[in-house]
Design a protein around this motif. Structure first.
Motif, short mmCIF file in Angstrom:
data_model
loop_
_atom_site.label_atom_id
_atom_site.label_comp_id
_atom_site.label_asym_id
_atom_site.label_seq_id
_atom_site.Cartn_x
_atom_site.Cartn_y
_atom_site.Cartn_z
N CYS A 65 38.04 84.91 33.56
CA CYS A 65 37.22 84.31 32.50
C CYS A 65 36.14 85.28 32.05
O CYS A 65 35.44 85.86 32.88
CB CYS A 65 36.58 83.01 32.99
N GLU A 110 37.63 79.14 24.35
CA GLU A 110 36.85 77.90 24.47
C GLU A 110 35.45 78.11 23.91
O GLU A 110 34.80 79.12 24.19
CB GLU A 110 36.75 77.50 25.95
N SER A 112 32.19 76.73 24.73
CA SER A 112 31.75 75.96 25.90
C SER A 112 30.70 74.91 25.57
O SER A 112 30.48 73.98 26.34
CB SER A 112 31.23 76.90 26.98
N TYR A 119 31.07 81.31 24.12
CA TYR A 119 32.52 81.27 24.31
C TYR A 119 32.93 81.62 25.73
O TYR A 119 32.27 82.42 26.42
CB TYR A 119 33.20 82.26 23.35
N HIS A 120 34.03 81.02 26.16
CA HIS A 120 34.78 81.44 27.33
C HIS A 120 36.16 81.88 26.86
O HIS A 120 36.80 81.17 26.08
CB HIS A 120 34.95 80.31 28.34
N TRP A 122 39.70 82.62 28.55
CA TRP A 122 40.43 82.43 29.81
C TRP A 122 41.79 83.13 29.72
O TRP A 122 42.53 82.92 28.77
CB TRP A 122 40.68 80.95 30.08
N PRO A 174 36.87 73.67 31.10
CA PRO A 174 36.91 73.34 29.66
C PRO A 174 36.98 71.84 29.41
O PRO A 174 37.33 71.05 30.28
CB PRO A 174 38.20 74.03 29.19
N SER A 185 32.65 70.76 25.11
CA SER A 185 33.50 71.95 25.07
C SER A 185 34.72 71.67 24.20
O SER A 185 35.26 70.56 24.22
CB SER A 185 33.95 72.32 26.49
N ILE A 187 38.51 73.63 22.72
CA ILE A 187 39.43 74.76 22.66
C ILE A 187 39.57 75.16 21.19
O ILE A 187 39.71 74.31 20.31
CB ILE A 187 40.80 74.41 23.25
N ASN A 198 42.65 68.51 22.21
CA ASN A 198 42.58 68.80 23.65
C ASN A 198 43.96 69.02 24.27
O ASN A 198 44.09 69.78 25.24
CB ASN A 198 41.88 67.65 24.38
#
Length: 334
Positions: A65, A110, A112, A119-120, A122, A174, A185, A187, A198
């Motif tokens: 991540c 993501e 967050s 942002y994340h 992954w 997430p 959060s 996506i 989701n």
């Protein structure tokens, strides 16, 4: 039929004997109970917010991540784009076929705390891999993207658990509710950065390594540094007047005959690297010279001109903050 909660459990939870729960006023508390689909259903509803400990007891992980926060990055979205470009860059392999470095189906973007620019990114694995291999991969991606790991937080942070630390770091999963920021959060689409339903997590599957690839990753010396290419800021901006005065007062303390040549050179190099405008730098040097009654003021101001006109070609070789520290450390100021 697989639910979103089941998918989160399968994709993100490597250590299932416990989890962390985010508190309303910030921070997390460790919960000594298993992570189940019911736990993650409550997470999805916002009843609780779950953080997963990344490493299991065998130091295996299910993901890498990249954590991109506006508190440490001037443009998190631009940074996210750079990482994604490296992931999806196509390379010709031994069979002559071009394939992306990481398949998009194994990557989730993501927000967050949507709609904030936090942002994340992954990268998911089909089977758990050793944290050392995952960390090497993450650092290599940052290196290829020319990004500084001091600004982009990378998970895993450890290569393995040991007796001194039986739990690794955690990351908020997430699709949950940020209890401090009061934001959900989401996506996002990998190209448009627009939110997706989701259930997009149901169509994600992780990358896999052959035994040979995995052993090769483990054989690499652990990456401790990232060699990022130096680049100057695109825009040079003036400091606020209060900031300029703070710098003046600091420099004036050490603007001694034995140190001032080195100190000015280091200060100007730092300004060039950090995007401080020529006008701000010149005002600061002029003010310091006036305060310290520097008889070489004219030469000091010419050095400002010279740096901004001719020294940019030195790039990372420019003096900077490390030289300033040396001056401060070596000063006889009491």
């Amino acid at each position: 039929m697989t639910s979103v909660a089941d998918a989160l459990l399968a994709l993100f939870v490597a250590r299932g004997d416990c989890y962390a729960r985010q508190l309303d006023k910030g921070g997390y508390v460790k919960m000594e109970e298993p992570v189940t689909s019911d736990t993650l259903t409550r997470h999805l509803k916002g009843d609780i917010t779950v953080g997963a400990y990344q490493l299991n007891i065998n130091s295996l992980v299910k993901w890498v991540c990249f954590d991109l926060d506006p508190e440490s990055l001037s443009n998190p979205k631009e940074t996210a784009v750079k990482i994604l470009q490296v992931c999806f860059e196509k390379q010709e392999e031994d069979d002559g076929v071009e394939r992306p470095r990481i398949w998009p189906s194994a990557v989730l973007l993501e927000a967050s705390r949507y709609p904030d620019s936090s942002y994340h990114i992954w990268i998911l694995f089909s089977l758990p891999v050793h944290a050392k291999a995952a960390r090497w991969l993450g650092l290599r991606i940052l290196e290829l993207a020319n990004l500084n790991p001091k600004q982009v937080e990378l998970f895993p942070k450890q290569s393995e658990l040991d007796g001194a630390r039986s739990f690794g770091n955690l990351v908020k999963l997430p699709l949950g509710f940020h209890r401090v920021e009061k934001k959900w959060s989401r996506i996002l689409d990998l190209e448009t950065f627009e939110p997706l339903p989701n259930d997009v997590v149901l169509s994600v599957w992780g990358i896999s390594f052959s035994d040979a690839d995995f052993q090769r990753l483990l054989s690499f010396e652990e990456k401790k540094h990232v060699q990022a290419m130096f680049s100057f800021p695109e825009n040079y901006k003036p400091l606020r007047s209060t900031e300029e005065e703070q710098v003046v007062q600091f420099l004036a303390k050490y603007w001694r005959v034995k140190h001032r040549n080195t100190l000015e050179t280091a200060f100007l190099g730092y300004c060039l690297k950090k995007g401080v405008s020529y006008e701000s730098a010149k005002r600061i040097v002029e003010r310091v010279c006036d305060l310290t009654v520097d008889e070489e003021k004219d030469a000091r101001l010419r050095l400002v001109d010279y740096h901004y006109q001719n020294r940019r070609n030195l790039g990372a070789k420019l003096a900077g903050v490390s030289w300033i520290r040396e001056v401060v450390k070596g000063s006889d100021l009491k």
